[in-house]
Scaffold this active site. Structure first.
Site, PDB file in Angstrom:
ATOM      1  N   ALA A  46       0.838  -1.200   0.000  1.00 49.91           N
ATOM      2  CA  ALA A  46       0.000   0.000   0.000  1.00 49.91           C
ATOM      3  C   ALA A  46       0.873   1.250   0.000  1.00 49.91           C
ATOM      4  O   ALA A  46       1.768   1.385   0.834  1.00 49.91           O
ATOM      5  CB  ALA A  46      -0.906   0.009   1.238  1.00 49.91           C
ATOM      6  N   GLU A 130      10.917  -5.268  16.451  1.00 48.86           N
ATOM      7  CA  GLU A 130      12.376  -5.266  16.596  1.00 48.86           C
ATOM      8  C   GLU A 130      13.014  -4.055  15.914  1.00 48.86           C
ATOM      9  O   GLU A 130      14.013  -3.508  16.393  1.00 48.86           O
ATOM     10  CB  GLU A 130      12.945  -6.569  15.998  1.00 48.86           C
ATOM     11  CG  GLU A 130      14.432  -6.763  16.138  1.00 48.86           C
ATOM     12  CD  GLU A 130      14.899  -6.848  17.592  1.00 48.86           C
ATOM     13  OE1 GLU A 130      14.690  -7.873  18.228  1.00 48.86           O
ATOM     14  OE2 GLU A 130      15.479  -5.855  18.082  1.00 48.86           O
ATOM     15  N   ILE A 137      19.945  -3.807  14.888  1.00 49.65           N
ATOM     16  CA  ILE A 137      20.487  -4.464  16.085  1.00 49.65           C
ATOM     17  C   ILE A 137      19.389  -5.230  16.811  1.00 49.65           C
ATOM     18  O   ILE A 137      18.372  -4.657  17.173  1.00 49.65           O
ATOM     19  CB  ILE A 137      21.071  -3.431  17.070  1.00 49.65           C
ATOM     20  CG1 ILE A 137      22.051  -2.504  16.360  1.00 49.65           C
ATOM     21  CG2 ILE A 137      21.735  -4.130  18.244  1.00 49.65           C
ATOM     22  CD1 ILE A 137      22.476  -1.312  17.200  1.00 49.65           C
ATOM     23  N   ASP A 202      13.339  11.656  19.135  1.00 48.54           N
ATOM     24  CA  ASP A 202      13.460  10.296  18.613  1.00 48.54           C
ATOM     25  C   ASP A 202      14.025   9.366  19.689  1.00 48.54           C
ATOM     26  O   ASP A 202      13.493   8.282  19.934  1.00 48.54           O
ATOM     27  CB  ASP A 202      14.371  10.322  17.380  1.00 48.54           C
ATOM     28  CG  ASP A 202      14.725   8.941  16.872  1.00 48.54           C
ATOM     29  OD1 ASP A 202      13.909   8.375  16.118  1.00 48.54           O
ATOM     30  OD2 ASP A 202      15.798   8.423  17.231  1.00 48.54           O
ATOM     31  N   LYS A 206      12.396   5.930  21.796  1.00 44.78           N
ATOM     32  CA  LYS A 206      13.057   4.633  21.930  1.00 44.78           C
ATOM     33  C   LYS A 206      13.302   4.297  23.399  1.00 44.78           C
ATOM     34  O   LYS A 206      13.181   3.140  23.805  1.00 44.78           O
ATOM     35  CB  LYS A 206      14.360   4.646  21.137  1.00 44.78           C
ATOM     36  CG  LYS A 206      14.096   4.721  19.626  1.00 44.78           C
ATOM     37  CD  LYS A 206      15.349   5.092  18.851  1.00 44.78           C
ATOM     38  CE  LYS A 206      15.099   5.101  17.354  1.00 44.78           C
ATOM     39  NZ  LYS A 206      16.223   5.724  16.617  1.00 44.78           N
TER      40      LYS A 206
END
Lengths: 438, 438
Positions: A46, A130, A137, A202, A206
């Site tokens: 898409a 992941e 990583i 950002d 995380k």
């Protein structure tokens, strides 16, 4: 050999990661089928614009602008659109239609993670992510599975490649922050509007994801303390290096005891000095690394490319294979859980070491005055270094003091700095940096 | 909240790892139950000697010498006895009685792995072995799951802590091999009979396990080429460092094209020079690290404690939680597979770079003679460095030549070295070392 029906994989988004995922799924078709025990059919991709340029070729007939129809009837939906909407709605639709979902969407997970995991848990679907932290990583799976019998005490992560690239250039090439940012933009490591990276947004997303998983607790994005690298000067980097340190933007997640003795965690992103012999000090360029301290396992480090289309595609495909194997093996997978439910403590509850650089009047008694300010606010001084006084004609001569502290709380340090700023003998507080990894 | 029945965990062996596993299972009981969604009951610990001293206390009533009865009726059997028998028989009994098995037994896996995985596959049992390679470092799960959609090209692993400790002492403290081995023995990093470590047998077992998993192929232990560190001298270590290299004992697993153009793999253990800027060069002491090159993910490294009772216990417990979650979630797990079935090529098929140190006569024309030997055997010389000639009264003066080659096959290099040994102008071949990680 393979008797299981083929599995239908839908891809949402064909940007730098998505187009590589499509390309690898098609190119490694037979090999993946052998690993899964069932064929993986890419049934559609898409996109918003059918004619946009792509990093990797995708057969025209797979492209569609109708994400909703594509999602229905797929076994595995890979969301690589990014952003909150329509990604959130697409993922909820996929989960409710019975599909497993793979996403690399850190903003969405940090903001709406609990809602998505709960929706998945209700229908026994899996949500894999992941690729959301650390690019290629493997860090989510080791945290969720390999360390499932251990107790993570602390994570120090370099999880933003752009800021590491910039700080590394400042350190190794002597560039200013502005020059290094420009270089990063020219080389494609930083975006035209670099705010999300350089201001630590950002990295904060995380950090929230890593802390939720490591501490089995809900960590709202708003509870993550955040400072970016825009205050870091070339001079600070040079002085840090001379003193045996490197400045890195760290995502820090740690177990703490709160002011009332309660168990809690601190989740924060800020620049910090780390000793140059620490494994994280050797993480150069746009690479990422997660350094982890666990009660039984001791110190572990995971290192690799933190971004990049094909690298991130590797992590996405690992998740696709996991989801597909689960289809073939049957049975629901492992649900996320926030059973430990530790509160996130405010930055004031954190104790760490500091390095404070002051410009002071160069006259007798100044050091005693300053030392008194520290001790009155409960901050213990570990080391003081005085640099050559600067004599300017007609002005009072000043000296530079670099003061290293023992562990102190953020609040007592802040009170000390406020007092120093107000002090007659201090011309200016030139820098206040936290020290981690000692 | 928790409604699933408690799971019965049996422990075989109570050495340094086993006693820590028992202690953590008991101490973290509630936390583990929350993570699994079911209680984990340690129902017994099989030992040879009921009265032996243990690293961690185990309640007397859990100890038994009757491993066979303990295994029957357990849901999860943790084998930490080591060695081939009776470990193999116990694991087969556990699998056939319907239990999942966790083992840290690298010797057994490298020798009888295919038999054990087949037995497990037939009844849908799982065999977990994260602790068999790299102690606490999550490496098995990342290889099996995270990289399941990628193609591993190469693994360079420091997988034996004892030899890394010894080489690191030789490099950083200037000790001889004998001194360093003695220090390692005194500190408990090496055993009284250090053969398994220093001759590379331990590393070869781990290389076979990693290669089987990374290349989805059967890698018999006998097919692993093996050289230990007993030939490494302090002088070689010093010279390597001067030339910008560090000597490490590496376990190397790589995809290769064989002499007839066939796809294959090379699995080997030997000392090698690696550039001092390579991430593996910074792995000090008894630590382990696995550096991995994958087609899409690029370079990754996993670093941590490679041994130690409590550290290894962390990896074992991660496997216990995985096995237990699978019980609760239901359904068979992921079977091992050797579907790719790549042949292991002999060491002769490997190409790598070499560094050769020669003592030669110091007279005109010698370099030309030696260069001719290299080119006649198809080995291309990249760099030659000549060190100061040594003049001894009454003897012909000699010089030292250090020759770096481009990539060459083992067989052509061996032929070159044989020719050099026979040459009139060469007094002796002082060292031949492979160079990796460039």
């Amino acid at each position: 050999m393979i008797e299981y029906r083929n599995l239908r994989v839908a891809l949402l988004g064909a940007g730098s990661v998505g187009s590589q995922v499509a390309s690898l799924l098609l190119e490694h078709r037979d090999e993946l089928a052998n690993r899964v025990g069932a064929g993986l059919d890419l049934v559609g991709v898409a996109v918003r614009d059918m004619d946009a340029a792509r990093d990797a070729d995708i057969p025209k007939e797979l492209l569609t602008t109708d994400a909703e129809s594509l999602i229905l009837g797929s076994d595995i939906v890979v969301e690589l659109i990014g952003g909150l909407e329509p990604a959130r709605t697409h993922i909820l639709n996929a989960i409710n239609s019975g599909a497993d979902v793979i996403t690399a969407n850190k903003a969405l997970l940090a903001t709406h993670g609990p809602e998505l995991f709960e929706a998945a848990g209700q229908v026994g679907a899996q949500l894999y992510y992941e690729a959301a932290v650390g690019g290629a990583i493997p860090i989510i799976r080791p945290l969720r599975d390999s360390l499932a019998g251990d107790r993570v005490q602390r994570i120090l992560g370099i999880v933003n490649g752009t800021t590491n690239f910039i700080l590394d250039l400042m350190d190794r090439e002597g560039e200013s922050l502005e020059q290094a940012l420009k270089t990063a933009q020219d080389l494609g490591y930083a975006e035209a509007d670099p705010t999300a990276d350089v201001e630590g947004y950002d990295a904060a997303q995380k950090a929230a994801i890593l802390a939720s998983l490591a501490f089995h607790s809900t960590v709202p994005l708003e509870s993550v303390y955040r400072e970016g690298i825009t205050g870091i000067t070339h001079e600070q980097v040079v002085k840090a290096r001379r003193a045996g340190f490197v400045i890195k933007l760290l995502a820090i997640c740690e177990r703490l005891t709160g002011p009332e003795g309660q168990d809690g965690v601190s989740v924060r992103v800020h620049p910090a000095l780390i000793p140059d012999a620490h494994p994280l000090a050797a993480v150069h360029g746009a690479n990422n690394a997660v350094f982890l301290e666990a009660e039984a396992a001791g110190n572990l480090m995971f290192y690799g490319a933190g971004a990049g289309g094909i690298e991130t595609a590797s992590a996405v495909l690992g998740d696709v294979v996991s989801a597909a194997r689960r289809h073939v093996a049957g049975g629901p997978g492992v649900a996320e859980s926030a059973h430990a439910n530790l509160p996130v403590l405010p930055i004031d509850a954190v104790t760490t070491r500091y390095q404070i650089t002051l410009a002071v009047l160069d006259r007798p008694g100044v050091l005693a005055t300053i030392a008194t300010e520290f001790s009155e606010h409960g901050v213990s001084v570990e080391a003081v270094e005085q640099h050559a006084a600067e004599v300017r004609p007609g002005a009072a001569s000043t000296a530079t003091l670099v003061i290293g502290t023992h562990e102190a709380t953020e609040s007592s340090l802040a009170a000390t700095v406020a007092a120093l700023k107000a002090s007659d003998v201090v011309s200016s507080v030139e820098s206040v940096l936290r020290v981690e990894g000692l």
